[in-house]
Design an enzyme around this catalytic site. Structure first.
Site, PDB file in Angstrom:
ATOM      1  N   HIS A  48       1.106  -0.941  -0.550  1.00  0.00           N
ATOM      2  CA  HIS A  48       0.339   0.192   0.070  1.00  0.00           C
ATOM      3  C   HIS A  48       0.686   1.405   0.153  1.00  0.00           C
ATOM      4  CE1 HIS A  48       1.339   0.214   3.895  1.00  0.00           C
ATOM      5  NE2 HIS A  48       0.663   1.288   4.416  1.00  0.00           N
TER       6      HIS A  48
HETATM    7  C1  UD1 Z   1      -1.091   5.682   6.250  1.00  0.00           C
HETATM    8  C2  UD1 Z   1       0.046   6.209   6.859  1.00  0.00           C
HETATM    9  C3  UD1 Z   1       1.127   5.230   6.571  1.00  0.00           C
HETATM   10  C4  UD1 Z   1       0.695   4.060   7.393  1.00  0.00           C
HETATM   11  C5  UD1 Z   1      -1.099   3.827   6.567  1.00  0.00           C
HETATM   12  C6  UD1 Z   1      -1.459   2.742   6.797  1.00  0.00           C
HETATM   13  C7  UD1 Z   1       1.079   9.281   6.218  1.00  0.00           C
HETATM   14  C8  UD1 Z   1       0.922   9.485   4.996  1.00  0.00           C
HETATM   15  N1  UD1 Z   1       0.839   7.627   5.394  1.00  0.00           N
HETATM   16  O1  UD1 Z   1      -1.677   5.505   4.533  1.00  0.00           O
HETATM   17  O2  UD1 Z   1       2.028   5.913   7.670  1.00  0.00           O
HETATM   18  O3  UD1 Z   1       1.329   2.889   7.064  1.00  0.00           O
HETATM   19  O4  UD1 Z   1      -2.148   4.890   7.544  1.00  0.00           O
HETATM   20  O5  UD1 Z   1      -2.695   1.583   6.604  1.00  0.00           O
HETATM   21  O6  UD1 Z   1      -0.538   9.289   6.976  1.00  0.00           O
HETATM   22  N2  UD1 Z   1      -9.009   5.195   1.930  1.00  0.00           N
HETATM   23  C9  UD1 Z   1      -9.915   4.636   2.022  1.00  0.00           C
HETATM   24  N3  UD1 Z   1     -10.950   4.056   2.884  1.00  0.00           N
HETATM   25  C10 UD1 Z   1     -10.118   4.156   4.530  1.00  0.00           C
HETATM   26  C11 UD1 Z   1      -9.025   4.346   4.240  1.00  0.00           C
HETATM   27  C12 UD1 Z   1      -8.188   5.366   2.844  1.00  0.00           C
HETATM   28  O7  UD1 Z   1     -11.082   4.669   1.121  1.00  0.00           O
HETATM   29  O8  UD1 Z   1     -10.222   3.399   4.694  1.00  0.00           O
HETATM   30  C13 UD1 Z   1      -8.422   5.768   0.576  1.00  0.00           C
HETATM   31  C14 UD1 Z   1      -8.789   7.569   1.159  1.00  0.00           C
HETATM   32  O9  UD1 Z   1      -9.155   8.612   0.722  1.00  0.00           O
HETATM   33  C15 UD1 Z   1      -6.992   7.794   0.564  1.00  0.00           C
HETATM   34  C16 UD1 Z   1      -6.081   6.453   0.135  1.00  0.00           C
HETATM   35  O10 UD1 Z   1      -7.053   4.983   0.608  1.00  0.00           O
HETATM   36  O11 UD1 Z   1      -7.347   7.850  -1.192  1.00  0.00           O
HETATM   37  C17 UD1 Z   1      -4.613   6.384   1.020  1.00  0.00           C
HETATM   38  O12 UD1 Z   1      -4.933   6.820   2.655  1.00  0.00           O
HETATM   39  P1  UD1 Z   1      -4.059   7.608   3.549  1.00  0.00           P
HETATM   40  O13 UD1 Z   1      -4.832   7.758   4.367  1.00  0.00           O
HETATM   41  O14 UD1 Z   1      -4.248   8.880   2.338  1.00  0.00           O
HETATM   42  O15 UD1 Z   1      -2.669   7.183   4.207  1.00  0.00           O
HETATM   43  P2  UD1 Z   1      -2.596   5.210   4.092  1.00  0.00           P
HETATM   44  O16 UD1 Z   1      -1.825   4.694   1.815  1.00  0.00           O
HETATM   45  O17 UD1 Z   1      -3.168   4.683   4.248  1.00  0.00           O
END
Ligand code: UD1
Length: 359
Positions: A208
């Site tokens: 991820h």
């Molecule tokens: C975040 C953390 C990372 C951690 C990871 C665990 C930062 C910079 N990164 O990354 O350190 O390892 O979490 O998972 O804070 N999304 C959904 N549903 C959810 C959560 C996220 O659809 O429940 C989508 C978001 O809208 C976004 C993408 O997934 O488009 C990434 O989510 P984001 O919170 O930006 O960062 P992670 O990759 O999860």
């Protein structure tokens, strides 16, 4: 003592389960939990609160998506408001996410002491948002709870001995969680059974990190390696929403078994029963070790260098050939449990007992 804890992303829920449970045992500590909303899908958030019996957050800011600055800025404003309202004696954050940095910055500007659990980790890769978050958070924290001796050494090298703060080696709260919930997981996990998996017959994969999912060349290499492995072995791949989006928009087809993100109990049972782990997650590298599985890490570096030094983990970057070579080597290797690298499951107790003395 009033402590405001900020959580927001999946790995923080696992860590909070340990520390919040230990705090609840102390009359002297009143904890308020604030969920930033960074992770919001039920299987990325709610399931952890339910399974691990984490107290329902007092506040949820529902802030997610958007670019880093927008997300972090909005969180800072929301957390600042709650700090002014509750007037905590300290604010506690975990790890390295945007929620961590937002909480630490908001508190430090209001002169509220910051407690950082999982301090001192470094990948030495400043292109990772997590590395920026953890360096800045450490620098403005008053109490830095380190999970490993390497983390303490990292802080010493950065001159923390000269600063007015406390650096404490307590061990890794994720080991506490793995030990505490293992029995519940054995009786309550479902996915291992519904997928009709057999012990030792599958590889457990997660991917991820932005550095992999946002780079077509890297993601292509990873897929190439996984597809090749899938010809020989079942691959179970719980897919993070960001990676799911990539599979959808790029119409990527593969013979991997893609499943929705799983809760903690299901993850534990998958870990216990898999042959080995292939991941770019930070937490899963250690969980593989806790459950005596080798790990192939699809990153160019790791914060958990002791696992590489011990031969439990191989860093392969996003390089199909290196991933496949590591797999061949681990296939015939016996897992030899080694030294207690992560504090033996008492990190939560140590943290809370330190905080009680610090009162
Ligand atoms: C975040 C953390 C990372 C951690 C990871 C665990 C930062 C910079 N990164 O990354 O350190 O390892 O979490 O998972 O804070 N999304 C959904 N549903 C959810 C959560 C996220 O659809 O429940 C989508 C978001 O809208 C976004 C993408 O997934 O488009 C990434 O989510 P984001 O919170 O930006 O960062 P992670 O990759 O999860």
């Amino acid at each position: 003592m009033k402590i405001l804890t900020v959580v927001g992303a999946r790995p923080q829920f696992v860590k909070a389960a340990v520390v919040s449970r230990n705090m609840a045992l102390q009359d002297g500590i009143q904890e308020f939990i604030l969920h930033s909303g960074q992770h919001y899908d039920d299987n990325m958030s709610a399931i952890f609160f339910e399974e691990m019996r984490i107290p329902t957050p007092h506040f949820n800011l529902n802030i997610n998506g958007g670019h880093h600055g927008e997300m972090t800025g909005k969180m800072m404003a929301g957390i600042e408001q709650k700090i002014l309202e509750i007037k905590p004696d300290a604010l506690l954050v975990y790890g390295d996410t945007n929620s961590t940095l937002a909480g630490a910055l908001a508190a430090a500007k209001l002169h509220v002491p910051v407690i950082h659990v999982e301090a001192g980790l470094r990948s030495f890769n400043m292109r990772m948002p997590e590395e920026i978050n953890r360096i800045l958070t450490d620098r403005i924290s008053q109490i830095l709870f380190c999970p490993t001796t390497r983390a303490v050494e990292n802080l010493q090298r950065e001159g923390f001995d000269l600063l007015d703060n406390r650096v404490e080696l307590v061990g890794d709260v994720m080991q506490d969680a793995a030990l505490f919930y293992a029995a519940d997981a054995a009786s309550m996990a479902k996915v291992f059974h519904t997928l009709e998996l057999e012990t030792g017959s599958f590889l457990l994969v997660t991917c991820h990190r932005a550095e992999n999912t946002n780079d077509p060349e890297r993601f292509g290499q990873i897929l190439q390696a996984l597809n090749e492995l899938a010809e020989r072995q079942t691959i179970i791949f719980p897919v993070h929403p960001r990676t799911r989006q990539l599979f959808k928009t790029q119409s990527i087809h593969s013979n991997l078994k893609l499943i929705d993100p799983v809760g903690y109990f299901d993850m534990i049972l998958l870990l216990k029963n898999c042959q080995l782990v292939i991941t770019d997650s930070g937490g899963l590298q250690k969980e593989a070790y806790f459950f005596q599985k080798h790990c192939i890490t699809m990153r160019d570096e790791t914060e958990w260098v002791e696992l590489v030094d011990g031969g439990y983990n191989v860093i392969c970057g996003a390089d199909a050939r290196r991933i496949l070579t590591a797999f061949e080597q681990f296939q015939t290797a016996q897992f030899k449990p080694g030294a207690d690298l992560y504090g033996g499951g008492q990190a939560g107790e140590r943290i809370v007992s330190f905080l009680m003395d610090w009162l």
